[in-house]
Design a protein around this motif. Structure first.
Motif, short mmCIF file in Angstrom:
data_model
loop_
_atom_site.label_atom_id
_atom_site.label_comp_id
_atom_site.label_asym_id
_atom_site.label_seq_id
_atom_site.Cartn_x
_atom_site.Cartn_y
_atom_site.Cartn_z
N TYR A 1 43.23 60.98 26.28
CA TYR A 1 44.40 60.11 26.26
C TYR A 1 44.49 59.27 25.00
O TYR A 1 45.55 58.73 24.68
CB TYR A 1 44.39 59.18 27.49
CG TYR A 1 43.14 58.34 27.61
CD1 TYR A 1 42.05 58.81 28.34
CD2 TYR A 1 43.05 57.10 27.01
CE1 TYR A 1 40.90 58.05 28.46
CE2 TYR A 1 41.91 56.34 27.12
CZ TYR A 1 40.83 56.81 27.85
OH TYR A 1 39.69 56.06 27.96
N ASP A 2 43.39 59.10 24.24
CA ASP A 2 43.44 58.29 23.03
C ASP A 2 42.47 58.84 22.00
O ASP A 2 41.32 58.40 21.91
CB ASP A 2 43.11 56.83 23.34
CG ASP A 2 43.42 55.92 22.16
OD1 ASP A 2 43.82 56.45 21.10
OD2 ASP A 2 43.26 54.69 22.30
N PRO A 3 42.91 59.80 21.19
CA PRO A 3 42.03 60.39 20.19
C PRO A 3 41.92 59.57 18.91
O PRO A 3 41.23 59.98 17.98
CB PRO A 3 42.69 61.73 19.90
CG PRO A 3 44.15 61.45 20.09
CD PRO A 3 44.24 60.41 21.20
N THR A 4 42.56 58.42 18.86
CA THR A 4 42.62 57.64 17.62
C THR A 4 41.24 57.26 17.10
O THR A 4 41.01 57.21 15.89
CB THR A 4 43.46 56.37 17.84
OG1 THR A 4 44.74 56.74 18.32
CG2 THR A 4 43.60 55.59 16.55
N GLY B 1 48.15 64.10 10.06
CA GLY B 1 49.48 64.11 10.68
C GLY B 1 50.41 63.07 10.10
O GLY B 1 51.64 63.24 10.13
N ASN B 2 49.88 61.96 9.56
CA ASN B 2 50.74 60.92 8.99
C ASN B 2 51.00 61.14 7.49
O ASN B 2 51.56 60.29 6.82
CB ASN B 2 50.14 59.54 9.20
CG ASN B 2 48.80 59.36 8.49
OD1 ASN B 2 48.33 60.26 7.79
ND2 ASN B 2 48.18 58.20 8.66
N GLY B 3 50.57 62.31 6.98
CA GLY B 3 50.84 62.65 5.59
C GLY B 3 49.77 62.25 4.61
O GLY B 3 49.82 62.66 3.44
N GLY C 1 46.87 59.72 12.59
CA GLY C 1 48.16 60.24 13.02
C GLY C 1 48.12 61.69 13.44
O GLY C 1 49.16 62.37 13.46
N ASP C 2 46.93 62.20 13.79
CA ASP C 2 46.78 63.61 14.17
C ASP C 2 46.90 63.75 15.68
O ASP C 2 45.91 63.82 16.41
CB ASP C 2 45.42 64.14 13.69
CG ASP C 2 45.27 64.07 12.19
OD1 ASP C 2 44.38 63.33 11.71
OD2 ASP C 2 46.04 64.75 11.50
N ALA C 3 48.14 63.81 16.16
CA ALA C 3 48.37 63.89 17.60
C ALA C 3 48.04 65.28 18.14
O ALA C 3 47.61 65.42 19.29
CB ALA C 3 49.83 63.54 17.90
N TRP D 1 44.21 68.91 14.26
CA TRP D 1 43.24 67.93 13.76
C TRP D 1 41.93 68.60 13.37
O TRP D 1 41.24 68.17 12.44
CB TRP D 1 42.99 66.86 14.82
CG TRP D 1 42.02 65.80 14.40
CD1 TRP D 1 42.16 64.92 13.36
CD2 TRP D 1 40.75 65.50 15.00
NE1 TRP D 1 41.06 64.09 13.28
CE2 TRP D 1 40.19 64.42 14.28
CE3 TRP D 1 40.06 66.02 16.09
CZ2 TRP D 1 38.95 63.88 14.61
CZ3 TRP D 1 38.83 65.48 16.42
CH2 TRP D 1 38.29 64.42 15.69
N LEU D 2 41.59 69.67 14.08
CA LEU D 2 40.35 70.39 13.78
C LEU D 2 40.46 71.21 12.50
O LEU D 2 39.45 71.65 11.95
CB LEU D 2 39.96 71.30 14.95
CG LEU D 2 39.60 70.62 16.27
CD1 LEU D 2 39.36 71.66 17.35
CD2 LEU D 2 38.39 69.72 16.11
N GLN D 3 41.67 71.46 12.03
CA GLN D 3 41.86 72.29 10.84
C GLN D 3 41.68 71.47 9.56
O GLN D 3 42.13 70.34 9.48
CB GLN D 3 43.26 72.92 10.85
CG GLN D 3 43.47 73.95 11.94
CD GLN D 3 44.86 74.55 11.88
OE1 GLN D 3 45.70 74.14 11.07
NE2 GLN D 3 45.11 75.54 12.72
#
Length: 577
Positions: A373-376, A410-412, A441-443, A448-450
């Motif tokens: 629920y929270d990967p941050t 994900g956030n650039g 920002g990797d939802a 994210w693993l890449q």
């Protein structure tokens, strides 16, 4: 140049004995206290041993470096049944570090026993053999939904370290069904999940005297093999195929000497025939459509209940697939084995995960079920592993290697990390070196693993090579040398050349090495031993061909020159235009 159908055969069997500081007599192995021990070529009282066991690595708190995390994700409901309870998404991530080693107490016992067996109190075990190559296979079981029968499957394969004591990180993602099966397996007294290490080493054989006749038509039409790069075999198929060909006369083996040498000779014969007729293929590199059946076959073969427990293994590896080459040769061929050669053998270590669940089933650091629920607040560690054979290349070819890891989030934003490998840094890699990137920002968990990686090689003297960016998802980046060594021999009738007035032949070869053209030169005179006239060249992995210029210097002062290309390792110098 004439069409010599036996060129390839001569290349395969004219395998020069390479000098090596640790070269052993590979047919003189002695089993002592569970260790295979081999004498050095240069010192019959000094032995090297093959590592005997593998285990999970542990951290500074003596906890196994192992985690099995099952995770649950929300999954959109597509059912029209109107039920309020539906299946969620998710899966599991299995991650652990494993190493192979030999306890010091076992080495001491083996040395004592070796002295008794050989009746030589001066014999000593100096240390482990440094392997030429290494691979691993992770084997487990699934239950066939249709038959309800247990089936051995290959979960994953990859490159393994070649130095005893080195650690390798393994990480696998699983479906919910696979994670449930594996969790139940962990609860068993002997969990049905094992790792097989296949470790290749080489050494000098005994002296063999044998001849092989090959009937190309029979081999090409054999029902045991179907030629073509789209059909794959495991090594057990290859071995059985060779045995059948020897029975039906497609391959005829004639030997001289003691029958006790037959097993060692067959190892050499199978190895040379495999190089001649097949191309090795790594299972993970196969197209997806070809992986299913082959990986199942490898899983059954490599299972502790399969080949390693009941079948005879030969000098070539089990954890490799093969595709048969397109054979255009006709008629018959002949191979001669006369003397000693350097031969490749394989050693296998089987490791079972063990009763981890019984000891750590309630430890959330080892086994855990979590909702994502929270990967941050998570970070990703990417390990860098280097092949042990790279160390000696720092004296010969390589200045340094730089491994660059790039992660676009994900956030650039972009994370860029580098690892420098040189002789001074080598010791760090026995304990594994890693780089880290965060969640920014990797939802999307899979994205994210890449990450991307590339390697920059700087060579001694001149020349450099940078690999293209490669998209990765695994927990480890493996660093292997991007070049290989080849031996190019010379062949010809020197007496005939002398009769034509040739006083000497100058051979100049030219070949590329990562943006640099290299040259080497040899001069041959009538009466000299051609077997001592060889080129040792280092080529990029995708390069086999060298260019050559032959200059015949005649007694009357004139010169004749011819050029050509060679990709087989043999240049004929008696074909003067």
């Amino acid at each position: 140049m004439k069409n010599y159908p036996f060129w390839v055969l001569m290349l395969v069997i004219a395998w020069p004995v390479q000098s090596h500081a640790q070269q052993v007599l590979i047919d003189r192995g002695v089993r002592a206290e569970g260790l295979w021990c081999f004498p050095l070529v240069t010192d019959s009282t000094t032995y090297l041993y093959l590592p005997s066991s593998a285990r999970l690595s542990v951290n500074e708190d003596s906890l196994p470096q192992f985690s099995f995390m099952r995770y649950v994700t929300e999954k959109p409901t597509t059912s029209a049944s109107g039920t309020a309870i539906n299946e969620a998404g998710g899966g599991a991530i299995l991650h652990f570090l494993v190493l192979y080693e030999t306890p010091a107490s076992q080495v001491a016992r083996a040395q004592s026993r070796l002295r008794q067996i050989l009746q030589k109190p001066e014999v000593k075990l100096r240390g482990p053999i440094v392997f030429d190559k290494g691979r691993y296979a992770l084997i487990s079981s699934i239950i066939e939904t249709k038959t309800g029968e247990e089936k051995e499957v290959l979960i994953g394969t990859g490159e393994a370290p070649v130095l005893e004591g080195s650690r390798i990180a393994m990480s696998f993602e699983m479906t919910p069904q696979q994670s449930k099966i594996l969790q139940e397996s962990f609860k068993m007294a002997t969990p049905d999940i094992s790792i097989v290490f296949e470790l290749g080493f080489s050494g000098l054989t005994d002296s063999y005297h044998a001849d092989i006749d090959l009937n190309w038509s029979e081999i090409r039409n054999s029902k045991d093999f179907s030629a073509g790069g789209s059909i794959y075999f495991v090594s057990a198929d290859v071995e059985l195929g060779f045995k059948e060909m020897m029975k039906n006369g497609a391959i005829t083996l004639k030997t001289q000497g003691e029958s006790a040498q037959m097993e060692g000779l067959l190892n050499v014969v199978y190895e040379k025939l495999t190089k001649l007729l097949f191309d090795p293929v790594e299972p993970e590199a196969l197209p997806p459509a070809a992986q299913g059946g082959l990986t199942d076959a490898l899983g059954s073969l490599l299972s502790p209940k399969g080949a390693l427990g009941s079948r005879n293994t030969t000098g070539f590896g089990l954890n490799v697939a093969y595709s048969m080459k397109q054979l255009n040769a006709s008629g018959t061929g002949h191979l001669s084995f006369d003397g000693r050669v350097t031969s490749q053998r394989n050693h296998y270590i089987v490791f079972n995960i063990g009763d981890l669940y019984q000891r750590y089933g309630d430890d959330q650091r080892i086994f855990r079920d979590v909702p994502l629920y929270d990967p941050t607040f998570q970070q990703r560690d990417v390990f860098v592993s280097i092949d042990g054979s790279l160390e000696k290349e720092f004296d010969k070819m390589v200045n340094s290697v730089t491994v660059t890891i790039r992660k676009v989030h994900g956030n650039g934003t972009e994370t860029l990390r580098e690892v420098l490998i040189n002789r001074q840094e080598m010791q760090k890699f026995a304990q594994l070196v890693s780089v880290t990137y965060l969640n920014m920002g990797d939802a999307d968990r899979l994205k994210w693993l890449q990450y991307e990686s590339r390697q920059t090689w700087n060579f001694i003297g001149q020349g450099a090579y940078t690999t293209p960016w490669s998209t990765e998802t695994g927990a480890m980046v493996n660093v292997f040398t991007p070049f290989h060594r080849r031996t190019i021999g010379l062949e010809g009738d020197l007496a005939m050349l002398q009769s034509k007035g040739v006083r000497a032949v100058n051979v100049l070869i030219t070949y590329p090495f990562f943006g640099v053209q290299k040259q080497e030169r040899l001069t041959v005179r009538p009466g000299e031993d051609l077997s001592t006239k060889v080129f040792e060249v280092t080529l990029p992995n995708d390069q086999e061909e060298v260019s050559y210029t032959l200059t015949w210097m005649k007694a009357d002062g004139t010169r004749v020159t011819a050029t050509g290309k060679d990709d087989l390792g043999l240049i004929f110098i008696d074909e003067m235009p």
